[in-house]
Design a protein around this motif. Structure first.
Motif, short mmCIF file in Angstrom:
data_model
loop_
_atom_site.label_atom_id
_atom_site.label_comp_id
_atom_site.label_asym_id
_atom_site.label_seq_id
_atom_site.Cartn_x
_atom_site.Cartn_y
_atom_site.Cartn_z
N TYR A 73 0.92 -1.21 -0.05
CA TYR A 73 0.03 -0.11 -0.12
C TYR A 73 0.95 1.14 0.05
O TYR A 73 0.70 2.46 -0.75
N LEU A 74 1.86 1.33 1.02
CA LEU A 74 2.82 2.57 0.90
C LEU A 74 3.51 2.62 -0.31
O LEU A 74 3.55 3.93 -0.71
N GLN A 75 4.17 1.78 -0.95
CA GLN A 75 4.63 1.63 -2.30
C GLN A 75 3.69 2.50 -3.26
O GLN A 75 4.20 3.41 -3.96
N ILE A 124 1.53 4.79 -2.85
CA ILE A 124 1.19 6.32 -2.57
C ILE A 124 2.59 7.11 -2.22
O ILE A 124 2.61 8.18 -1.71
N LYS A 125 3.53 6.49 -2.81
CA LYS A 125 4.97 6.96 -2.52
C LYS A 125 5.12 8.65 -3.02
O LYS A 125 5.75 9.38 -2.41
N GLU A 158 2.76 10.82 -3.03
CA GLU A 158 2.05 11.65 -2.25
C GLU A 158 2.86 11.75 -0.88
O GLU A 158 3.11 13.04 -0.29
N ILE A 159 3.68 10.95 -0.43
CA ILE A 159 4.44 10.89 0.94
C ILE A 159 5.74 11.82 0.50
O ILE A 159 6.05 12.66 1.39
N GLU A 160 6.47 11.88 -0.50
CA GLU A 160 7.40 12.75 -1.11
C GLU A 160 6.90 14.18 -0.94
O GLU A 160 7.44 15.08 -0.51
N PHE A 162 4.54 15.43 0.78
CA PHE A 162 4.09 15.71 2.31
C PHE A 162 5.35 16.12 2.87
O PHE A 162 5.48 16.96 3.70
N ALA A 163 6.67 15.33 2.55
CA ALA A 163 7.84 15.40 3.24
C ALA A 163 8.25 16.85 3.20
O ALA A 163 9.11 17.47 3.85
#
Lengths: 470, 198
Positions: B181-183, B185-186, B188-190, B192-193
């Motif tokens: 799952y996390l992979q 949405i990568k 979006e994570i980047e 966010f960071a």
């Protein structure tokens, strides 16, 4: 809407909320050690993925490391192999690695704060339940499993449902000889080892406000022992003074920005907790455990309670006392002690060695007690020497070992033999925790010191000669 | 790490009605030195299961041939203590696919869900019923039905529902894990960071 300290830090780090599922939480700092990370790296390799932000991960060897002759090759081949895996994985993925022999090496939860990796308002995880230690700075810090270590390495996120919130207030003045360890053991004895399961705890009240950072770390460290995911304390001047100027702390403009963020980190006056408890600090006495979990503790002058007085199954209680070789109604004072261990991420900081030394100064180690004094890091080790504590300890017949987790979980050679009794400043008295068949009594460094010079469980208040030093 | 899909499990169960079973009992620290995830089942409950000379302790339930099955029924506050996922690996590797208890420690429960062991939390009363039934007849079968979120004593039909988040249920039923799952949405994570305070 009014928010708690926990809400503020959590909400700031939620990347995405999943309907009917957990939050995707961004992790600022990831600490790894040799035991719970190798399989996570294998997972990365098998999936063919990289570490997303290697600069946010810090690797330290601690659980397996020897506490003598650290300059020699590690004798146990399995330990050596695990330490080597941490090094090679860190090198391969560009992660900073503080291995054995490195000046910054030490227990992960001791060195993190010392070098400013731990900061207020951060999210911090590690494959170790005592990651809760870092909550002392107003961070959300908790332990994770190896699958989650792999998640954080690969995406810097984990997926967690937001825990419920509890506030524990302790007010009043602590009595002479009552330390942060006693406050924590007291709270756990009141809540049991499952009393805070499902919650994240904020500690509040003047007892914590007046505590040093070392003391706050001891308290937050033990949050996991009442089942909580973690504990935290709002940052204040004490926190900011500790963090400022450390190697990885923000500098210049970044410091000003960080400071502005730190100042927002407190629970709003009308924020609501799912559960709130209040205790009177002046009623707490030096504590000791008598059973096989950290909730089985009591004031040192009390007697071991009868099964009828404690929550939980009588059969389980009897099993526990039988393992310890104790009986209901026994006095703890006067029980024979074979080993004393001062160290671990709970009590391996400079303040703990100052406390220990304050009691043993001018006295002598009891002949038939083996005492292991294990600083949490090289900084602590150096402070012990610089402050003259080592001279006092040496005079009293004690020696100092090298930094590491040591007898806390006995993954190295520091094992308490079967059937022997240890007064330990570490965090767990589970069956076999400090070696197969070992019998552990958890206590503060003052209680440990009193046992080290008398050879039996002794109320440290009877040995305090100079109140200024305690 | 991928694991077998979980749907409906019918099995006899092994009873261990002891409270506060901690992860140091599930797998003592000295067995955590592996760098691969293999062989942990042999050391599940090592010190309760074996004498120091490695002979089996006859009175421990795992050494009693009368009790067997893919379900472990433990006492209250099961899995307290360390975050070591090795404890859940040991449970899985030994052959258990489900642990039933009236109360689980948080990290252990999470670890189980991440590796394909289903933690089923039931009421203290229902846990007592299960213990009583198994002690009366070790061949007592239980049905753990994940789609329906029920656990049933098959002999009497007594059942109770259990909680699991829809997300985790879906994962368990399909053998997915969070990294998949996390992979996904990568990006979006980047993004966010870039906007974090620290």
């Amino acid at each position: 809407m009014s928010k708690t300290l926990f809400d503020k830090v959590w909400d700031t780090h939620v990347v995405r909320k999943i309907e009917g599922g957990p939050d995707v939480l961004f992790i600022d700092r990831h600490l790894i050690h040799e035991v719970t990370s190798p399989v996570a790296f294998l997972g990365l390799k098998s999936r063919g993925i990289k570490v997303l932000y290697p600069e946010r991960t810090f690797a330290t060897a601690d659980h397996n490391t020897p506490t003598i002759n650290q300059h020699l090759p590690v004798a146990d081949p399995l330990s050596a192999n695990q330490l080597k895996a941490l090094e090679s994985n860190s090198n391969e993925y560009g992660i900073s690695h503080w291995g054995l022999g490195h000046q910054k090496n030490g227990i992960v939860h001791v060195v993190g704060p010392e070098y400013g990796i731990t900061q207020p308002g951060a999210t911090i995880v590690c494959g170790d339940s005592h990651t809760s230690t870092h909550g002392a700075f107003g961070a959300i810090a908790f332990g994770i499993g190896t699958s989650e270590v792999e998640m954080v390495l690969s995406t810097q996120c984990i997926m967690q449902p937001k825990p419920k919130k509890m506030r524990i207030n302790v007010n009043g003045k602590l009595g002479l000889g009552v330390t942060p360890k006693d406050v924590a053991l007291f709270i756990i004895s009141q809540l049991s080892t499952s009393g805070a399961t499902g919650y994240f705890v904020e500690y509040a009240g003047d007892v914590f406000e007046n505590m040093t950072m070392e003391g706050r770390m001891t308290v937050c460290n033990l949050s996991i022992e009442m089942g909580a995911r973690g504990g935290m304390i709002a940052p204040d001047e004490t926190t900011i003074n500790y963090v400022k100027g450390r190697e990885f702390s923000p500098k210049g403009e970044a410091w000003d920005k960080a400071l502005a963020y730190y100042k927002t980190l407190k629970t709003d006056a009308d924020a609501v907790f799912d559960k709130e408890l209040t205790f009177d600090g002046s009623k707490i006495e030096p504590m000791i455990t008598y059973g096989t979990n950290p909730g089985m503790g009591m004031g040192i002058s009390q007697d071991i309670p009868d099964a009828a007085q404690v929550e939980g199954g009588a059969e389980t209680y009897a099993k526990s006392l039988n393992y310890m070789g104790f009986s209901e109604g026994d006095h703890m004072i006067g029980k024979k002690v074979d080993f004393v261990f001062v160290g671990s991420c709970t009590n391996g900081r400079i303040e703990d060695f100052r406390a220990f030394t304050s009691i043993v100064k001018g006295k002598h180690k009891a002949d038939d007690v083996t005492v292991w004094l294990v600083p949490g890091s090289h900084i602590v080790e150096a402070q012990i020497k610089e402050e003259g504590l080592l001279d006092i300890l040496t005079e009293a017949g004690f020696t100092l070992r090298q930094p590491g987790c040591s007898a806390c979980l006995a993954m190295n050679d520091d094992k308490i033999p079967a059937g022997k009794y240890a007064v330990s400043t570490s965090n767990r008295n589970f069956e076999g925790r400090q070696g197969p068949g070992s019998r552990t009594m958890l206590a503060s460094p003052l209680v440990a010191a009193a046992a080290a010079v008398t050879g039996v469980v002794t109320d440290p208040r009877t040995l305090i000669e100079n109140e200024e030093l305690v | 790490m991928a694991y077998d899909k979980f749907n409906v499990l019918r099995s006899t169960a092994v009873p261990l009605p002891i409270e506060n079973i901690d992860t140091d009992q599930l797998i003592p620290a000295r067995f955590l030195k592996a760098t691969e995830r293999v062989g942990f089942g042999d050391n599940l409950f090592r010190d309760w299961r074996y004498n120091p000379d490695n002979t089996p302790k006859k009175d421990f339930v795992l050494n009693n041939p009368v009790y067997s099955g893919k379900i472990l029924v433990g006492g209250k506050n099961f899995g307290s203590g360390s975050s070591r996922e090795h404890a859940a690996w040991a449970v899985y590797d030994y052959g258990f696919r489900c642990v039933i208890s009236s109360f689980f420690a948080d990290i252990f429960k999470n670890n189980c869900l991440n590796i394909g062991v289903l933690p089923v939390q039931v009421s203290a009363e229902f846990a007592d019923k299960i213990f009583t039934a198994i002690h009366a007849d070790p061949n007592t079968e239980l049905e753990v039905n994940l789609p329906e979120q029920t656990v049933t004593l098959l002999a009497t039909g007594e059942k109770e529902t259990f909680e699991i988040s829809p997300y985790k249920k879906d994962n368990m039923m399909n053998g997915f894990d969070d990294i998949d799952y996390l992979q996904s949405i990568k990006p979006e994570i980047e993004e966010f960071a870039l906007h974090l305070p620290l």
